[in-house]
Structures are given as structure tokens and as C-alpha cells.
Write an enzyme that holds these catalytic residues in place. Sequence first.
Site, PDB file in Angstrom:
ATOM      1  N   ALA A 124       0.829  -1.216   0.000  1.00 63.91           N
ATOM      2  CA  ALA A 124       0.000   0.000   0.000  1.00 63.91           C
ATOM      3  C   ALA A 124       0.856   1.257   0.000  1.00 63.91           C
ATOM      4  O   ALA A 124       1.146   1.832   1.051  1.00 63.91           O
ATOM      5  CB  ALA A 124      -0.940  -0.022   1.200  1.00 63.91           C
ATOM      6  N   LEU A 125       1.257   1.660  -1.205  1.00 67.32           N
ATOM      7  CA  LEU A 125       2.102   2.851  -1.363  1.00 67.32           C
ATOM      8  C   LEU A 125       1.310   3.990  -1.992  1.00 67.32           C
ATOM      9  O   LEU A 125       1.292   5.112  -1.487  1.00 67.32           O
ATOM     10  CB  LEU A 125       3.310   2.495  -2.245  1.00 67.32           C
ATOM     11  CG  LEU A 125       4.303   3.603  -2.543  1.00 67.32           C
ATOM     12  CD1 LEU A 125       5.062   3.998  -1.270  1.00 67.32           C
ATOM     13  CD2 LEU A 125       5.326   3.160  -3.614  1.00 67.32           C
ATOM     14  N   SER A 126       0.619   3.706  -3.113  1.00 67.94           N
ATOM     15  CA  SER A 126      -0.043   4.773  -3.878  1.00 67.94           C
ATOM     16  C   SER A 126      -1.245   5.345  -3.138  1.00 67.94           C
ATOM     17  O   SER A 126      -1.861   4.674  -2.312  1.00 67.94           O
ATOM     18  CB  SER A 126      -0.517   4.236  -5.229  1.00 67.94           C
ATOM     19  OG  SER A 126       0.582   3.846  -6.007  1.00 67.94           O
ATOM     20  N   GLY A 129      -3.883  10.916  -4.634  1.00 69.93           N
ATOM     21  CA  GLY A 129      -3.130  12.065  -5.155  1.00 69.93           C
ATOM     22  C   GLY A 129      -1.635  11.816  -5.242  1.00 69.93           C
ATOM     23  O   GLY A 129      -0.863  12.761  -5.431  1.00 69.93           O
ATOM     24  N   ARG A 271      -6.498 -21.118 -39.650  1.00 76.52           N
ATOM     25  CA  ARG A 271      -7.433 -20.244 -40.375  1.00 76.52           C
ATOM     26  C   ARG A 271      -7.133 -20.234 -41.882  1.00 76.52           C
ATOM     27  O   ARG A 271      -6.016 -19.899 -42.292  1.00 76.52           O
ATOM     28  CB  ARG A 271      -7.306 -18.829 -39.806  1.00 76.52           C
ATOM     29  CG  ARG A 271      -8.064 -17.763 -40.559  1.00 76.52           C
ATOM     30  CD  ARG A 271      -9.533 -17.841 -40.288  1.00 76.52           C
ATOM     31  NE  ARG A 271     -10.229 -16.713 -40.898  1.00 76.52           N
ATOM     32  CZ  ARG A 271     -11.529 -16.685 -41.055  1.00 76.52           C
ATOM     33  NH1 ARG A 271     -12.285 -17.702 -40.670  1.00 76.52           N
ATOM     34  NH2 ARG A 271     -12.098 -15.626 -41.601  1.00 76.52           N
ATOM     35  N   GLN A 282       2.968 -13.963 -46.351  1.00 75.90           N
ATOM     36  CA  GLN A 282       4.131 -13.263 -45.790  1.00 75.90           C
ATOM     37  C   GLN A 282       3.712 -12.169 -44.797  1.00 75.90           C
ATOM     38  O   GLN A 282       4.415 -11.911 -43.804  1.00 75.90           O
ATOM     39  CB  GLN A 282       4.949 -12.662 -46.928  1.00 75.90           C
ATOM     40  CG  GLN A 282       6.340 -12.258 -46.500  1.00 75.90           C
ATOM     41  CD  GLN A 282       7.157 -11.753 -47.662  1.00 75.90           C
ATOM     42  OE1 GLN A 282       6.725 -10.884 -48.411  1.00 75.90           O
ATOM     43  NE2 GLN A 282       8.341 -12.298 -47.833  1.00 75.90           N
ATOM     44  N   GLY A 342      -8.099 -11.342 -36.636  1.00 74.74           N
ATOM     45  CA  GLY A 342      -9.148 -10.636 -37.377  1.00 74.74           C
ATOM     46  C   GLY A 342     -10.358 -10.353 -36.488  1.00 74.74           C
ATOM     47  O   GLY A 342     -10.217 -10.110 -35.291  1.00 74.74           O
ATOM     48  N   GLU A 366       3.418  -0.279 -11.012  1.00 77.01           N
ATOM     49  CA  GLU A 366       4.790  -0.359 -10.482  1.00 77.01           C
ATOM     50  C   GLU A 366       5.729   0.594 -11.225  1.00 77.01           C
ATOM     51  O   GLU A 366       6.895   0.293 -11.461  1.00 77.01           O
ATOM     52  CB  GLU A 366       5.281  -1.811 -10.432  1.00 77.01           C
ATOM     53  CG  GLU A 366       4.434  -2.574  -9.435  1.00 77.01           C
ATOM     54  CD  GLU A 366       4.960  -3.914  -8.988  1.00 77.01           C
ATOM     55  OE1 GLU A 366       6.178  -4.120  -9.004  1.00 77.01           O
ATOM     56  OE2 GLU A 366       4.120  -4.741  -8.606  1.00 77.01           O
ATOM     57  N   GLU A 370       6.882   6.152 -18.352  1.00 80.37           N
ATOM     58  CA  GLU A 370       7.561   7.451 -18.238  1.00 80.37           C
ATOM     59  C   GLU A 370       8.496   7.464 -17.021  1.00 80.37           C
ATOM     60  O   GLU A 370       9.618   7.974 -17.085  1.00 80.37           O
ATOM     61  CB  GLU A 370       6.516   8.581 -18.136  1.00 80.37           C
ATOM     62  CG  GLU A 370       5.698   8.806 -19.410  1.00 80.37           C
ATOM     63  CD  GLU A 370       4.681   7.698 -19.721  1.00 80.37           C
ATOM     64  OE1 GLU A 370       4.306   6.944 -18.801  1.00 80.37           O
ATOM     65  OE2 GLU A 370       4.266   7.582 -20.889  1.00 80.37           O
TER      66      GLU A 370
HETATM   67  N1  COS Z   1      16.911   2.305  -4.378  1.00 87.94           N
HETATM   68  C1  COS Z   1      17.329   2.853  -3.216  1.00 87.94           C
HETATM   69  N2  COS Z   1      17.178   4.161  -2.928  1.00 87.94           N
HETATM   70  C2  COS Z   1      16.588   4.932  -3.850  1.00 87.94           C
HETATM   71  C3  COS Z   1      16.136   4.425  -5.077  1.00 87.94           C
HETATM   72  C4  COS Z   1      16.323   3.051  -5.331  1.00 87.94           C
HETATM   73  N3  COS Z   1      15.924   2.490  -6.478  1.00 87.94           N
HETATM   74  N4  COS Z   1      15.592   5.426  -5.805  1.00 87.94           N
HETATM   75  C5  COS Z   1      15.706   6.530  -5.050  1.00 87.94           C
HETATM   76  N5  COS Z   1      16.300   6.230  -3.877  1.00 87.94           N
HETATM   77  C6  COS Z   1      16.646   7.152  -2.782  1.00 87.94           C
HETATM   78  C7  COS Z   1      17.534   8.267  -3.306  1.00 87.94           C
HETATM   79  O1  COS Z   1      18.890   7.883  -3.281  1.00 87.94           O
HETATM   80  C8  COS Z   1      17.228   9.372  -2.332  1.00 87.94           C
HETATM   81  O2  COS Z   1      17.962   9.158  -1.143  1.00 87.94           O
HETATM   82  P1  COS Z   1      18.809  10.356  -0.430  1.00 87.94           P
HETATM   83  O3  COS Z   1      17.766  11.347  -0.007  1.00 87.94           O
HETATM   84  O4  COS Z   1      19.496   9.696   0.711  1.00 87.94           O
HETATM   85  O5  COS Z   1      19.706  10.894  -1.476  1.00 87.94           O
HETATM   86  C9  COS Z   1      15.760   9.158  -1.994  1.00 87.94           C
HETATM   87  O6  COS Z   1      15.479   7.790  -2.295  1.00 87.94           O
HETATM   88  C10 COS Z   1      14.858  10.044  -2.795  1.00 87.94           C
HETATM   89  O7  COS Z   1      15.152   9.805  -4.173  1.00 87.94           O
HETATM   90  P2  COS Z   1      14.725  10.777  -5.347  1.00 87.94           P
HETATM   91  O8  COS Z   1      15.071  12.180  -4.962  1.00 87.94           O
HETATM   92  O9  COS Z   1      15.266  10.222  -6.616  1.00 87.94           O
HETATM   93  O10 COS Z   1      13.145  10.633  -5.288  1.00 87.94           O
HETATM   94  P3  COS Z   1      12.017  11.183  -6.259  1.00 87.94           P
HETATM   95  O11 COS Z   1      10.909  11.667  -5.419  1.00 87.94           O
HETATM   96  O12 COS Z   1      12.607  12.118  -7.263  1.00 87.94           O
HETATM   97  O13 COS Z   1      11.475   9.860  -6.977  1.00 87.94           O
HETATM   98  C11 COS Z   1      11.234   8.156  -8.603  1.00 87.94           C
HETATM   99  C12 COS Z   1      12.174   9.037  -7.787  1.00 87.94           C
HETATM  100  C13 COS Z   1      10.465   8.933  -9.639  1.00 87.94           C
HETATM  101  C14 COS Z   1      12.105   7.116  -9.266  1.00 87.94           C
HETATM  102  C15 COS Z   1      10.222   7.452  -7.663  1.00 87.94           C
HETATM  103  O14 COS Z   1       9.348   8.385  -7.102  1.00 87.94           O
HETATM  104  C16 COS Z   1       9.391   6.393  -8.340  1.00 87.94           C
HETATM  105  O15 COS Z   1       9.843   5.275  -8.552  1.00 87.94           O
HETATM  106  N6  COS Z   1       8.130   6.720  -8.658  1.00 87.94           N
HETATM  107  C17 COS Z   1       7.176   5.714  -9.160  1.00 87.94           C
HETATM  108  C18 COS Z   1       6.481   5.062  -8.034  1.00 87.94           C
HETATM  109  C19 COS Z   1       5.771   3.830  -8.466  1.00 87.94           C
HETATM  110  O16 COS Z   1       6.334   2.963  -9.093  1.00 87.94           O
HETATM  111  N7  COS Z   1       4.504   3.757  -8.086  1.00 87.94           N
HETATM  112  C20 COS Z   1       3.706   2.603  -8.347  1.00 87.94           C
HETATM  113  C21 COS Z   1       3.414   1.966  -7.037  1.00 87.94           C
HETATM  114  S1  COS Z   1       2.981   0.306  -7.151  1.00 87.94           S
HETATM  115  S2  COS Z   1       1.383   0.259  -8.221  1.00 87.94           S
END
Ligand code: COS
Length: 382
Positions: A124-126, A129, A271, A282, A342, A366, A370
Site C-alpha cells: 500500500a504505497l499509492s 493524489g 485459419r 508473408q 481478425g 509499479e 515514463e
Molecule cells: N533504491 C534505493 N534508494 C533509492 C532508489 C532506489 N531504487 N531510488 C531513489 N532512492 C533514494 C535516493 O537515493 C534518495 O535518497 P537520499 O535522499 O538519501 O539521497 C531518496 O530515495 C529520494 O530519491 P529521489 O530524490 O530520486 O526521489 P524522487 O521523489 O525524485 O522519486 C522516482 C524518484 C520517480 C524514481 C520514484 O518516485 C518512483 O519510482 N516513482 C514511481 C512510483 C511507483 O512505481 N509507483 C507505483 C506503485 S505500485 S502500483
Amino acid sequence: MNLHPNEVEALVQKTARDFTDRVLMPIAAQIDREEAIPRSVLKQLADLGLMAVRLPSEYGGAGASTVAYALAMQQIARGCASTAVTMAVNNMVGEVIATFGREEQKQKYCTRLASGEYCAGAFALSEPGAGSDPGGMRTTATREGDGWVIQGEKQWITNGAFAGIFVVWARTAGKEALPGAKGITCFLVEAGTPGFTVGRAEDKMGLRGSNTTSLQFDRCRVPNSAILGEINSGFKIAMMALDGGRIGVSAQAIGIARASLEESIRYAKDRQQFGSPIATFQAIQWKLADMRTELDAAHLLCMRAATLKDARKPFSSEASMSKVFSSEAAVRICNEAVQIHGGYGYTREFAAERHLRDVRVTMIYEGTSEIQRMVIARSMLA
Ligand code: COS
């Protein structure tokens, strides 16, 4: 990179392939139609060790590699994508607890996830908003007495309705609060905890047999012992779990695409048009050749990411490359499969229609395509 699975990996793959051919293939359309996976299917997956492929045997897992997990996931997704995502989240939750949990957390939760005592786990991450930007989450955890009070809402939670244990991320409030990604703590919340309720199931385009819900936390009190890892270490735990999860999604996409290709070959040989099987044309042969080439390229990227993870080498960028390529290739492959079928491909009489609906979300969950490109670009430019 070794192109051949070792003995254990081959056995896990074969176990999954046999289960898919014998159990999942015959009921996949029914699972889609009835929007539910029989509980007996989840229990059988647990009994075969497929709900906890990576967990050590002391917690009831198969103790196998990420390569084994990815190969098994491809096979299960080939049979039923809804079952595959249910299995994927269970494996991911077990692995995150095994990696970051204390011994008593592992003993309690990993064993139940592996044995099937819990139908599943949930991640439960998302939030409504906060999807691509989990650092912007608004669910809070506030220290109160000897525990914490969680308040807020989660969204897009696979297995929400029947999971036994939820890994829940919340913004740390109060004295320990920190801004953005630095101020997030991870908790293990058991189903049925007072103040924690599960919302209605989403009405999705695909993966209709899998369960996706919202979660509400209304002054949900959990003990201090529910914290996974350290206070304010939650964001990194989520990112590391997602890195591994993306290999799983890549494998799911490959499995769905493989099923589409296999069915396209069968259909094209059967088919008849203009007096010959359409496989002799082809136009169809080139489609099949492109589908196979993209599928193999996706598989190789998936195996590379899994091999790096098993070798404990950095694999974040490679997991993202694997996910973005596999999911986008799989969508193209499943789309071509409909084209080869088809008009029949546009009906529920053939599985091609279901595969196209099921595969689409692999470009979204996940981490969207983008976000994967963002991870890949950042690693090059860092
Ligand atoms: N492994 C370990 N640490 C990580 C990491 C990874 N893959 N990616 C980032 N971190 C760490 C960074 O090193 C940073 O640590 P420090 O503050 O100590 O430097 C911290 O986490 C924050 O990283 P960052 O500034 O890169 O975070 P952002 O908010 O810019 O986010 C992305 C980076 C976009 C990659 C991240 O938000 C992401 O993966 N978003 C998508 C989420 C997702 O997949 N949601 C779907 C959920 S499941 S349906």
C-alpha cells in the site's frame, strides 16, 4: 549472463508451466468473466512454493533465485495474468518483509504468506493524489503513547479485499517529521485492525480476476512493533521493493505476450483464407517474426536484470529497462495477435482480446513507462 537456468531454476519454471497448463489455462477465461480467482488456486500456488519463491526455506519459501521467480512468473502470466499479479504482489510483500523485517516479523508474516495461511499480502504505497510521486503522499502516522495512529487513504491496492498483511507507507508526523521522501515510514498492518477498512473493488479494463481496492485508515492504531525498518526509512524500502517488483512486471508482460504469440501461431496455421492457411502469407509471417524477436529481446533484458539482482549488483536501471521494453513490446505483440485473429480477435471467443486488456496495465503499474525512462535517464546522467 548464463542463458540456461540452473537445475533449481528449471524445476521452478517447470512447476509453474505444469500448473499453468493443467490448472490455469482451462479456467483463465472464467476467472476473467467471474472477476475472481478461486481461493483453491491461490492455496495450490502456495503449496507449490510459488507464493514465496525468493523466501528462504526457514520461512517456508522455495529459497530460489530471482531468475527462478521471473521464469515462474512468465509461466503463470502465460496462463492467467490475474493470477500472476496476485502472486507477484504476494512474493513482493514476502521479500520486502524478509529483507527489512525483524526476526519476529519474518517469523509471523513471511511464514503465513508462504504457506497460504494468508491468501495474499498487499503493498500500500499509492494514494489518490500520489501515484508516480509517492514522496508526495498525505497519509500520516503520528506517534501516540506506545504506538502510532495512521490516518489517510491508499489507492490501487492489489489483493486489498483478501490480503492478511498490508505493507503501508505513511508520512511521519510530529517531532520526527521530515519533508518529502525523507519523512516516510513503513508499517505492517494486519487485516481487521480497528480503524482500517477496505474500499470497493475497482472496475478495471483488464486483470479483472485480480482484486484492486482503496484502503481507508481512520485513526488506525498500530503498535511500535509494526514499523518495518527504521522510522523515516520507508521511501528507500519502497524504491528497493519496486526495483525488484519491476522485474516481476516485466516477466508478467512477457508471459502474457508469449500466450498471445502461441495462440496466434495456432490460429494462423488453422485459419484458411484464399484457399490457404493464413500462416502461408508473408504479411502474417512477418508479424509472427517481429513478435518473436521482440519477445526474445524482452526475455533477455528480464534475465539480465534478474541475474544482476541475484549477484547483488546494482540493477535498478536494468530493471526499469526490462520493464519499459517488455511492457511496451508486449502491448504491441498482444495488439498484433488481435490483428492476426481478425474479427474473431475482437470477441471473447478467443483469448487474444483478454490478453490485450490484461497486458495494457504493465505499462502503468509499479511505475509508468515514463517513470522507468526517468530512472534510466537519471542513472546515465548522474
Ligand atoms: N533504491 C534505493 N534508494 C533509492 C532508489 C532506489 N531504487 N531510488 C531513489 N532512492 C533514494 C535516493 O537515493 C534518495 O535518497 P537520499 O535522499 O538519501 O539521497 C531518496 O530515495 C529520494 O530519491 P529521489 O530524490 O530520486 O526521489 P524522487 O521523489 O525524485 O522519486 C522516482 C524518484 C520517480 C524514481 C520514484 O518516485 C518512483 O519510482 N516513482 C514511481 C512510483 C511507483 O512505481 N509507483 C507505483 C506503485 S505500485 S502500483
